[in-house]
Design an enzyme around this catalytic site. Structure first.
Site, PDB file in Angstrom:
ATOM      1  CD  GLU A  95      -3.035  -1.101   2.205  1.00  0.00           C
ATOM      2  OE1 GLU A  95      -4.087  -1.700   1.969  1.00  0.00           O
ATOM      3  OE2 GLU A  95      -2.864  -0.445   3.252  1.00  0.00           O
ATOM      4  CD  GLU A 132      -3.729  -6.163   2.603  1.00  0.00           C
ATOM      5  OE1 GLU A 132      -4.606  -5.505   3.214  1.00  0.00           O
ATOM      6  OE2 GLU A 132      -2.525  -5.903   2.656  1.00  0.00           O
TER       7      GLU A 132
HETATM    8  C1  BGP Z   1      -4.424  -2.894   4.967  1.00  0.00           C
HETATM    9  C2  BGP Z   1      -3.098  -3.413   5.421  1.00  0.00           C
HETATM   10  C3  BGP Z   1      -3.118  -4.674   6.177  1.00  0.00           C
HETATM   11  C4  BGP Z   1      -4.373  -4.992   6.947  1.00  0.00           C
HETATM   12  C5  BGP Z   1      -5.632  -4.486   6.322  1.00  0.00           C
HETATM   13  C6  BGP Z   1      -6.859  -4.513   7.210  1.00  0.00           C
HETATM   14  O1  BGP Z   1      -4.378  -1.522   4.935  1.00  0.00           O
HETATM   15  O2  BGP Z   1      -2.239  -3.600   4.308  1.00  0.00           O
HETATM   16  O3  BGP Z   1      -1.929  -4.747   6.903  1.00  0.00           O
HETATM   17  O4  BGP Z   1      -4.268  -4.834   8.275  1.00  0.00           O
HETATM   18  O5  BGP Z   1      -5.515  -3.194   5.802  1.00  0.00           O
HETATM   19  O6  BGP Z   1      -6.862  -3.428   8.050  1.00  0.00           O
HETATM   20  P1  BGP Z   1      -7.115  -3.502   9.605  1.00  0.00           P
HETATM   21  O7  BGP Z   1      -6.105  -4.459  10.123  1.00  0.00           O
HETATM   22  O8  BGP Z   1      -6.897  -2.129  10.087  1.00  0.00           O
HETATM   23  O9  BGP Z   1      -8.505  -3.965   9.768  1.00  0.00           O
END
Ligand code: BGP
Length: 473
Positions: A179, A371
């Protein structure tokens, strides 16, 4: 038709959210370790509150993660049982170079990931490796100021060269930065940047972004030189922005909002800064210093594929004063047509198809969704089972949308790794109770629990999806 025969099904995790073992076998301290749980986390990850070490009054969930450092064999075995073709994981930079600027790597760190990769191959799982998933050795932040400093390119280059050489033949798919656009939204977590009062924050962010873009191009170059089979991808936080209605000002703002995020990807895929980006940086007084040779490097080393995370879409309403929607650290107006998760992230499978189409139209390169998932509270039933139908529904709808994008729209999608197959620490909130997994981990928000792994209902469901190549949803 449906999904291509070779489609790479799997899931993703990140070192700092699951490994733990923060000081084991020579690992150095990293920015992601010192992001505390609780209210101040947001200030810390955004670089508004300096936290360069552990303070006694805070709790730091990354210290333990879900202790994958000691459970990885058991965990990968479970991933194999689900039939993963690919497993996306990240390297903790400070395991390999504890301070970040050493010339000799830490053998124990290298051996740890080698063992993970060998374990994956034992089950026929292809590793997909994120070189930097938000982490930066703390020493590099204290001494050099993180990615605001151009010297970071050299340290990162050293890391990449070490990884590509050591893991030649074991790893083929690489992502340079997780990201990359998070520099704008969470600069400490994303790029090790903390701001001093009165600084031109925008200029620092775009300078850091330029350094990461140069570093990414350099990594791509080296990866190809070391092994022609290496495939390198960029990775950004995606999710299209909708205008709240057809008011032209909203349509315009939606376009500008998306461009902010695309700016980085445009450089990584097209090899140059887009005109709108150059004008924006000029106008906003945040044009980075671009050194001789940078533009050639960017032009000659574009990525092989485009990857992104997708959780939700955003919505823009210029008349709405308060931003009430939430989602992956992005501000957004609330979209009245969408339901939200317990954390207020909108749920929008059609938005996924829209995003896939927009990204493919723009870049015409193979796409890889790395993701996607639902963070939810799971309830353990007295018999120890977890019926997470809400998670199954979320994935079913999103996989259907992906299928439509491939089958009906012709999007070239090579793989899908959902997020957080095994419960892990939330990046934005630091909580354990925000769970994404198909595998439950007995660990609560207070860091208590046996760490026992249990299959949720979604485990068998995802297994079936993979076994039927997305036909049975
Ligand atoms: C993205 C990241 C991840 C992951 C995901 C979910 O931004 O790349 O590392 O954590 O989001 O977010 P969260 O963990 O805040 O629910």
């Amino acid at each position: 038709m449906g999904f291509p025969k070779e489609f790479l099904w799997g899931d993703a995790t990140a070192a700092n959210q699951c490994e733990g073992g923060f000081d084991e076998d020579g690992r150095g301290l990293a920015n992601v370790d010192v992001c505390p749980k609780g209210e101040d986390r947001a200030k810390v990850i955004c670089g508004k509150m300096k936290m360069y070490d552990f303070l006694p009054e805070y709790e730091y969930p990354a210290k333990l993660g879900i202790d994958m450092y000691h459970h990885y064999k058991e965990d990968i075995k479970l991933f194999a049982e689900m039939g993963f073709k690919v497993y996306r994981l990240s390297i903790a930079w400070s395991r390999i170079f504890p301070n970040g600027d050493e010339t000799t790597p830490n053998e124990k760190g290298l051996a740890f990931y080698e063992s993970i990769f060998r374990q994956c191959h034992k089950y026929g799982i292809e590793p997909l490796v994120t070189i930097v998933h938000f982490d930066c050795p703390m020493y590099l932040i204290k001494k050099y100021g993180g990615w605001r400093n151009r010297k970071m390119i050299g340290f990162y280059e050293n890391l990449c060269r070490t990884l590509f050489t050591r893991y030649k033949g074991l790893v083929k798919y690489w992502l340079t930065f997780n990201e990359i656009n998070m520099i704008l939204h969470a600069p400490f977590m994303g790029a090790g940047i903390c701001f001093e009062q009165g600084e031109n924050e925008k200029a620092i962010k775009y300078q850091a972004a330029h350094h990461e873009l140069v570093a990414s191009a350099l990594a791509t170059k080296i990866a190809h030189e070391i092994d022609n089979d290496n495939k390198v991808g960029c990775m950004f936080a995606a999710g299209s922005t909708y205008p709240y209605n057809c008011k032209p000002e909203n349509v315009w703002e939606a376009l500008c909002t998306d461009r902010q995020e695309y700016l980085f990807v445009d450089v990584q895929v097209q090899g140059s800064y887009p005109s709108y980006g150059l004008k924006f940086m000029e106008r906003e007084n945040c044009m980075p210093v671009i050194e001789k040779g940078d533009l050639e490097l960017l032009a000659n080393n574009t990525v092989d594929f485009v990857s992104f995370s997708y959780y939700n879409t955003r919505c823009i309403d210029v008349d709405q004063k308060e931003e009430v929607g939430k989602g992956n650290l992005f501000a957004s107006a609330k979209n009245p047509y969408l339901k939200c998760s317990e954390w207020g992230w909108s749920i929008d499978p059609l938005g996924f198809r829209i995003t896939l189409n927009q990204v493919y139209d723009r870049y015409r390169k193979p796409l890889f969704v790395v993701e996607n998932g639902l963070g939810a509270v799971d309830v353990l039933k007295p018999d120890g089972s977890i019926d997470d139908d809400y998670r199954i529904n979320y994935h079913r709808d999103h996989i259907k949308a992906m299928k439509d994008a491939i089958e009906i729209d012709g999007v070239d999608l090579i793989g899908y790794t959902s997020w957080g197959c095994i419960d892990l620490v939330s990046a934005s909130s630091g909580e354990m109770k925000k769970r994404y997994g198909f595998i439950y981990v007995d660990l609560d928000n207070e860091g208590k629990g046996t760490l026992k792994r249990t299959k949720k209902k979604s485990f068998e469901w995802y297994k079936k999806v993979i076994a039927t190549n997305g036909e049975e949803l």
